[in-house]
Design an enzyme around this catalytic site. Sequence first.
Site, PDB file in Angstrom:
ATOM      1  N   ARG A  66      -5.451   4.115  -6.154  1.00  0.00           N
ATOM      2  CA  ARG A  66      -4.752   2.882  -5.779  1.00  0.00           C
ATOM      3  C   ARG A  66      -5.171   1.786  -6.749  1.00  0.00           C
ATOM      4  O   ARG A  66      -6.327   1.372  -6.775  1.00  0.00           O
ATOM      5  CB  ARG A  66      -5.096   2.477  -4.344  1.00  0.00           C
ATOM      6  CG  ARG A  66      -4.666   3.483  -3.288  1.00  0.00           C
ATOM      7  CD  ARG A  66      -3.161   3.568  -3.221  1.00  0.00           C
ATOM      8  NE  ARG A  66      -2.721   4.310  -2.046  1.00  0.00           N
ATOM      9  CZ  ARG A  66      -1.471   4.429  -1.700  1.00  0.00           C
ATOM     10  NH1 ARG A  66      -0.504   3.873  -2.432  1.00  0.00           N
ATOM     11  NH2 ARG A  66      -1.146   5.118  -0.626  1.00  0.00           N
ATOM     12  N   GLU A 121       4.876  -5.512   7.878  1.00  0.00           N
ATOM     13  CA  GLU A 121       4.915  -4.055   7.830  1.00  0.00           C
ATOM     14  C   GLU A 121       4.343  -3.434   9.103  1.00  0.00           C
ATOM     15  O   GLU A 121       3.282  -3.821   9.575  1.00  0.00           O
ATOM     16  CB  GLU A 121       4.120  -3.533   6.626  1.00  0.00           C
ATOM     17  CG  GLU A 121       4.117  -2.013   6.545  1.00  0.00           C
ATOM     18  CD  GLU A 121       3.337  -1.467   5.360  1.00  0.00           C
ATOM     19  OE1 GLU A 121       3.374  -0.251   5.148  1.00  0.00           O
ATOM     20  OE2 GLU A 121       2.681  -2.262   4.649  1.00  0.00           O
ATOM     21  N   GLU A 142       6.219  10.186  -9.756  1.00  0.00           N
ATOM     22  CA  GLU A 142       5.549  10.194 -11.059  1.00  0.00           C
ATOM     23  C   GLU A 142       4.331   9.279 -11.130  1.00  0.00           C
ATOM     24  O   GLU A 142       3.422   9.517 -11.920  1.00  0.00           O
ATOM     25  CB  GLU A 142       6.532   9.842 -12.180  1.00  0.00           C
ATOM     26  CG  GLU A 142       6.999   8.401 -12.168  1.00  0.00           C
ATOM     27  CD  GLU A 142       7.933   8.084 -13.306  1.00  0.00           C
ATOM     28  OE1 GLU A 142       7.602   7.176 -14.089  1.00  0.00           O
ATOM     29  OE2 GLU A 142       8.971   8.736 -13.422  1.00  0.00           O
TER      30      GLU A 142
END
Length: 184
Positions: A66, A121, A142
């Site tokens: 991340r 969210e 990807e």
Amino acid sequence: MQLGQEPSQFLENRLFYRGRKFNFEVNKLRLPIGIEGYWEVIRHPGGALAVPITPEGKLVLVRQYRFTVEGRLLEFPAGTVEPDEDPAETIKRELEEEAGYRAKTWQTLGKFPLAPGYSDEFIYAYLAQDLEKLDQPPQQDEDEDIEVVLMSFEEFEQAIMAGEPIDAKSITSFFMARLLMDNG
């Protein structure tokens, strides 16, 4: 009281940015208590997450890079809900793409806000059981750098307690799954 029962009054939009995965807004609002001001919010379509358990009782996790934290986090497979997509379909796709598994049995764990201080969210969490390993998993996105990790419940709990880098949605969903399984 349910969420959404006390809406703020929208007064003005100051800034709007449309991104690939979410939008960012700065809006002038009047809160239900009468205070006016500018507040920033990330508008996100939501995410879906699975707590996958193999027939041998192992948790299927991913260790994923991340960029925001400049490192790898241990997480359950998850993904962003696409426009007009049911979160249950999102997580079935993500479990196959990220971990290379398909589940025959699904149970809803519930939904929860991820970071309500700055984002709208919600995470839709599921328990995925009766897993089968796919011979030919679909191609990962990807930009994903993922390693699949199998852990026992005890090993995962120890990782949490040891302070290993694990994201909050995974910790929350793990305990939701434990409660369901212990009371089911």
